[in-house]
Design a protein around this motif. Structure first.
Motif, mmCIF file in Angstrom:
data_model
loop_
_atom_site.group_PDB
_atom_site.id
_atom_site.type_symbol
_atom_site.label_atom_id
_atom_site.label_comp_id
_atom_site.label_asym_id
_atom_site.label_seq_id
_atom_site.Cartn_x
_atom_site.Cartn_y
_atom_site.Cartn_z
ATOM 1 N N ARG A 57 0.482 7.515 2.294
ATOM 2 C CA ARG A 57 -0.559 6.553 2.217
ATOM 3 C C ARG A 57 -2.256 6.938 2.816
ATOM 4 O O ARG A 57 -2.770 5.748 1.955
ATOM 5 N N PHE A 68 -4.541 -1.321 0.280
ATOM 6 C CA PHE A 68 -3.605 -1.675 0.932
ATOM 7 C C PHE A 68 -2.460 -2.008 -0.166
ATOM 8 O O PHE A 68 -0.952 -1.713 -0.053
ATOM 9 N N THR A 69 -2.533 -3.534 -0.647
ATOM 10 C CA THR A 69 -2.338 -3.939 -2.320
ATOM 11 C C THR A 69 -1.360 -3.116 -2.552
ATOM 12 O O THR A 69 -0.603 -3.174 -3.265
ATOM 13 N N ALA A 72 0.838 -0.759 -1.366
ATOM 14 C CA ALA A 72 2.321 -1.222 -1.568
ATOM 15 C C ALA A 72 2.656 -1.722 -3.138
ATOM 16 O O ALA A 72 4.104 -1.092 -2.483
ATOM 17 N N ARG A 73 2.521 -2.035 -3.617
ATOM 18 C CA ARG A 73 2.514 -2.421 -5.025
ATOM 19 C C ARG A 73 3.402 -1.239 -5.196
ATOM 20 O O ARG A 73 4.996 -1.251 -6.585
ATOM 21 N N GLU A 75 4.104 1.318 -4.556
ATOM 22 C CA GLU A 75 6.050 1.684 -3.228
ATOM 23 C C GLU A 75 6.640 0.865 -3.627
ATOM 24 O O GLU A 75 7.622 0.934 -2.145
ATOM 25 N N VAL A 77 6.593 -1.475 -1.312
ATOM 26 C CA VAL A 77 6.813 -2.892 -0.073
ATOM 27 C C VAL A 77 5.679 -3.658 0.240
ATOM 28 O O VAL A 77 4.520 -3.603 -0.187
ATOM 29 N N ASP A 78 5.093 -4.426 1.458
ATOM 30 C CA ASP A 78 4.650 -5.314 1.762
ATOM 31 C C ASP A 78 2.843 -4.110 2.157
ATOM 32 O O ASP A 78 3.144 -3.466 2.733
ATOM 33 N N LYS A 79 2.047 -4.900 2.236
ATOM 34 C CA LYS A 79 1.172 -4.184 2.716
ATOM 35 C C LYS A 79 0.516 -4.176 3.897
ATOM 36 O O LYS A 79 0.244 -2.894 4.415
ATOM 37 N N VAL A 82 2.047 -0.485 4.877
ATOM 38 C CA VAL A 82 1.480 0.587 4.396
ATOM 39 C C VAL A 82 -0.115 0.712 5.574
ATOM 40 O O VAL A 82 -0.414 1.642 5.537
#
Length: 103
Positions: A57, A68-69, A72-73, A75, A77-79, A82
């Motif tokens: 990351r 971060f967005t 996150a997208r 992976e 997961v939520d940003k 991250v």
């Protein structure tokens, strides 16, 4: 040619021949390359003190320049996860560098 050197914090301009200027330029590049190589080696070591997820990351954020967005997208997961992961990884890397400078 004119070069500026620092002596005890004082800037001093000096006229030098082209040959001396070229020599100083080559030496300066060598010093920069050595410093760069040392930094890269330390960076590899610093990445070894964080988890593989944090390393991935941090690299995505700073090297791939993804926000971060986007990370996150990719992976799924939520940003905020991250963000926390990157910041925690950087914290551990800073601590590593601090210890390295003490040695």
């Amino acid at each position: 040619m004119e070069v500026t050197i620092n002596i005890d914090g004082q800037a001093l301009s000096v006229e030098v021949t082209v040959e001396v200027y070229e020599y100083l330029d080559r030496v300066g590049h060598k010093e920069k390359n050595l410093a760069h190589e040392k930094l890269l080696a330390m960076l590899d070591d610093a990445f070894s003190v964080i988890t593989p997820m944090q390393a991935r990351r941090v690299k995505s954020y700073y090297i791939r320049r993804l926000d971060f967005t986007r990370i996150a997208r990719e992976e799924g997961v939520d940003k905020s996860m991250v963000s926390r992961s990157v910041h925690r990884g950087l914290k551990y890397m800073r601590e590593f560098y601090s210890l390295q400078q003490m040695e």
